[in-house]
Scaffold this active site. Structure first.
Site, mmCIF file in Angstrom:
data_model
loop_
_atom_site.group_PDB
_atom_site.id
_atom_site.type_symbol
_atom_site.label_atom_id
_atom_site.label_comp_id
_atom_site.label_asym_id
_atom_site.label_seq_id
_atom_site.Cartn_x
_atom_site.Cartn_y
_atom_site.Cartn_z
ATOM 1 N N ARG A 106 0.864 -1.191 0.000
ATOM 2 C CA ARG A 106 0.000 0.000 0.000
ATOM 3 C C ARG A 106 0.888 1.224 0.000
ATOM 4 O O ARG A 106 1.772 1.347 0.848
ATOM 5 C CB ARG A 106 -0.923 0.045 1.213
ATOM 6 C CG ARG A 106 -1.522 1.448 1.399
ATOM 7 C CD ARG A 106 -2.554 1.562 2.463
ATOM 8 N NE ARG A 106 -3.793 0.933 2.042
ATOM 9 C CZ ARG A 106 -4.983 1.196 2.602
ATOM 10 N NH1 ARG A 106 -5.077 2.064 3.574
ATOM 11 N NH2 ARG A 106 -6.062 0.581 2.181
ATOM 12 N N HIS A 133 -7.526 0.838 -6.189
ATOM 13 C CA HIS A 133 -7.699 0.105 -4.923
ATOM 14 C C HIS A 133 -8.475 -1.188 -5.248
ATOM 15 O O HIS A 133 -9.628 -1.343 -4.846
ATOM 16 C CB HIS A 133 -8.470 0.994 -3.937
ATOM 17 C CG HIS A 133 -8.474 0.493 -2.525
ATOM 18 N ND1 HIS A 133 -7.688 -0.555 -2.091
ATOM 19 C CD2 HIS A 133 -9.181 0.904 -1.439
ATOM 20 C CE1 HIS A 133 -7.903 -0.765 -0.807
ATOM 21 N NE2 HIS A 133 -8.806 0.101 -0.391
ATOM 22 N N GLN A 136 -10.563 -3.597 -2.780
ATOM 23 C CA GLN A 136 -11.786 -2.994 -2.231
ATOM 24 C C GLN A 136 -13.014 -3.357 -3.076
ATOM 25 O O GLN A 136 -14.090 -3.653 -2.550
ATOM 26 C CB GLN A 136 -11.609 -1.468 -2.190
ATOM 27 C CG GLN A 136 -12.830 -0.702 -1.722
ATOM 28 C CD GLN A 136 -13.130 -0.872 -0.242
ATOM 29 O OE1 GLN A 136 -12.258 -0.713 0.581
ATOM 30 N NE2 GLN A 136 -14.368 -1.196 0.086
ATOM 31 N N ASP A 229 -16.774 8.402 -1.183
ATOM 32 C CA ASP A 229 -15.483 8.239 -0.511
ATOM 33 C C ASP A 229 -15.066 9.622 -0.012
ATOM 34 O O ASP A 229 -15.628 10.652 -0.420
ATOM 35 C CB ASP A 229 -14.470 7.663 -1.524
ATOM 36 C CG ASP A 229 -13.119 7.335 -0.907
ATOM 37 O OD1 ASP A 229 -13.019 7.312 0.334
ATOM 38 O OD2 ASP A 229 -12.156 7.106 -1.675
ATOM 39 N N CYS A 270 -16.130 2.902 1.130
ATOM 40 C CA CYS A 270 -14.978 2.041 1.433
ATOM 41 C C CYS A 270 -14.518 2.215 2.881
ATOM 42 O O CYS A 270 -13.911 1.320 3.441
ATOM 43 C CB CYS A 270 -13.845 2.333 0.468
ATOM 44 S SG CYS A 270 -13.351 4.069 0.478
ATOM 45 N N ARG A 315 -14.061 -7.391 3.225
ATOM 46 C CA ARG A 315 -12.679 -7.196 2.780
ATOM 47 C C ARG A 315 -11.849 -8.439 3.072
ATOM 48 O O ARG A 315 -11.022 -8.854 2.271
ATOM 49 C CB ARG A 315 -12.037 -5.988 3.489
ATOM 50 C CG ARG A 315 -12.669 -4.635 3.216
ATOM 51 C CD ARG A 315 -12.558 -4.204 1.771
ATOM 52 N NE ARG A 315 -11.192 -4.266 1.265
ATOM 53 C CZ ARG A 315 -10.209 -3.399 1.565
ATOM 54 N NH1 ARG A 315 -10.456 -2.363 2.340
ATOM 55 N NH2 ARG A 315 -8.983 -3.537 1.068
HETATM 56 N N1 NVA Z 1 -9.570 7.375 -1.470
HETATM 57 C C1 NVA Z 1 -9.190 6.988 -0.134
HETATM 58 C C2 NVA Z 1 -9.487 5.544 0.083
HETATM 59 C C3 NVA Z 1 -9.184 5.032 1.463
HETATM 60 C C4 NVA Z 1 -9.480 3.577 1.628
HETATM 61 C C5 NVA Z 1 -7.715 7.279 0.086
HETATM 62 O O1 NVA Z 1 -6.905 6.964 -0.796
HETATM 63 O O2 NVA Z 1 -7.383 7.846 1.124
HETATM 64 N N1 CP Z 2 -11.169 0.805 2.847
HETATM 65 C C1 CP Z 2 -9.881 0.715 3.233
HETATM 66 O O1 CP Z 2 -8.983 0.410 2.441
HETATM 67 O O2 CP Z 2 -9.672 0.984 4.542
HETATM 68 P P1 CP Z 2 -8.254 1.117 5.280
HETATM 69 O O3 CP Z 2 -7.627 2.389 4.782
HETATM 70 O O4 CP Z 2 -8.587 1.149 6.736
HETATM 71 O O5 CP Z 2 -7.420 -0.075 4.909
#
Ligand code: NVA
Ligand code: CP
Length: 334
Positions: A106, A133, A136, A229, A270, A315
């Site tokens: 990540r 992502h 997800q 989101d 998400c 998830r």
């Molecule tokens: N768009 C958000 C998703 C978090 C799971 C981010 O990248 O922060």
């Molecule tokens: N939805 C998601 O990816 O959550 P986290 O950032 O907590 O992993």
């Protein structure tokens, strides 16, 4: 279909049939877990989790999925590894690929996870990049299927920052699975044109549509799923909050927005979400801009239509399916 040894970097790399297989496999794993039947099919294998951004769901899902499958799991964050500071991505990949059977990443640019996969020699899983992502989306579609009994022919509307990683991946998965996708946003937040073109070509083969609509009422007409989101994603500068709040406030998912969709529509997110003042960031935004809730109202978030916690729970099962498909010799869940 051949999954063994394959990385899971973005959904564009997977066919409709392969995504459907992963969803089936996820449902089978969910059943095994629910029935309390052990499934340590990957005993003796090891996985490393690289997190350059924070996480609750994704980290816990990879860890639990790995443990349930009998694997050893190592967690490394940006502060506690050499990656990026003292060691290049290519070198890190070649080291970890010799120690571990698979790698989760990540972090920032999609090109980093693609580079890891190129050099590692073992499957690499994308746990979120700036662009995509993909794990997800498997949980999202599984949730839709569990709720409605199907997903093909449904209409999903993403409201808000429609050019972020989650919106991009949703557009891809909808195109692949025959779900009508609408990005409901101001024009400057529409998804990138190249990705829209690619998705439209895929959607045509699967008899569904990709639309970009700024009018909320028009976009939400006949929607089955309303998705949103956070307005400023991880890795984006804090200074963006002010302009995003101005730009995206009309795209908040609230009772009025929900009233434009089908009566039986569900709400997905998400997570994490700013729907109240019970977070540090939520408090700061309130003090600075006077907003008590952002991309979704607390009323919708807490409503019967909201399936966000079922979605979050899914998830783990879907991530388990991704790991298993890439590492197992044969499907022992059948
Ligand atoms: N768009 C958000 C998703 C978090 C799971 C981010 O990248 O922060
Ligand atoms: N939805 C998601 O990816 O959550 P986290 O950032 O907590 O992993």
């Amino acid at each position: 279909m051949e999954f063994k040894g394959r990385s899971f970097l973005k959904l564009l790399d997977y066919s409709t049939e392969e995504i459907e297989y992963l969803l089936d496999l996820s449902a089978r794993f969910k059943k095994l877990k629910k029935e309390g039947r052990p499934h340590r099919f990957l005993e003796g294998k090891n996985m490393v989790l690289l997190f350059e951004k924070t996480s609750t769901r994704t980290r816990c899902s990879f860890e639990t999925a790995g443990h349930d499958l009998g694997m050893g799991v190592t967690y490394l964050d940006a502060a506690s590894s050499q990656m990026g500071h003292k060691e290049s991505i290519a070198d890190t990949a070649r080291v970890l690929g010799r120690i571990y059977d698979c790698i989760e990443y990540r972090g920032y640019g999609q090109k980093i996870v693609e580079e890891l996969a190129r050099y590692a020699g073992v499957p690499v899983f994308n746990g979120l990049t700036d662009e995509f992502h993909p794990t997800q989306m498997l949980a999202d579609v599984l949730t839709i299927k569990e709720h409605f009994g199907d997903y093909k022919g449904r209409k999903l509307v993403f409201m808000g920052d429609a050019r972020n990683n989650v919106a991009n991946s949703l557009m891809v998965v909808c195109a692949k699975l025959g779900i009508d996708f609408v990005a409901c946003a101001p024009e400057e937040n529409f998804p990138e044109a190249g990705l829209v073109d690619t998705c439209r070509q895929i959607a045509e083969e699967n008899r569904c549509r990709i639309s970009l609509i700024s009018d909320v009422k028009e976009a939400l007409k006949d929607a089955d799923v309303i998705y949103t989101d956070i307005w400023v994603s991880m890795g984006e500068p804090k200074q963006l909050w002010e302009s995003r709040i101005k730009l995206l406030s009309p795209y908040q998912v609230n009772k009025e927005a929900m009233s434009y969709a089908k009566k039986e529509a569900i709400f997905l997110h998400c997570l994490p979400s700013f729907h109240d003042l019970n977070t540090k960031v939520g408090q700061q935004i309130y003090e600075q801009f006077g907003l008590k809730e952002m991309e979704v109202s607390d009323e919708v978030f807490e409503s019967e239509q909201s399936k966000v916690f079922d979605e979050a729970g899914n998830r783990m099962h879907t991530i388990k399916a991704v790991i298993y498909a890439a590492l197992a010799d044969k499907d022992e869940t059948l």
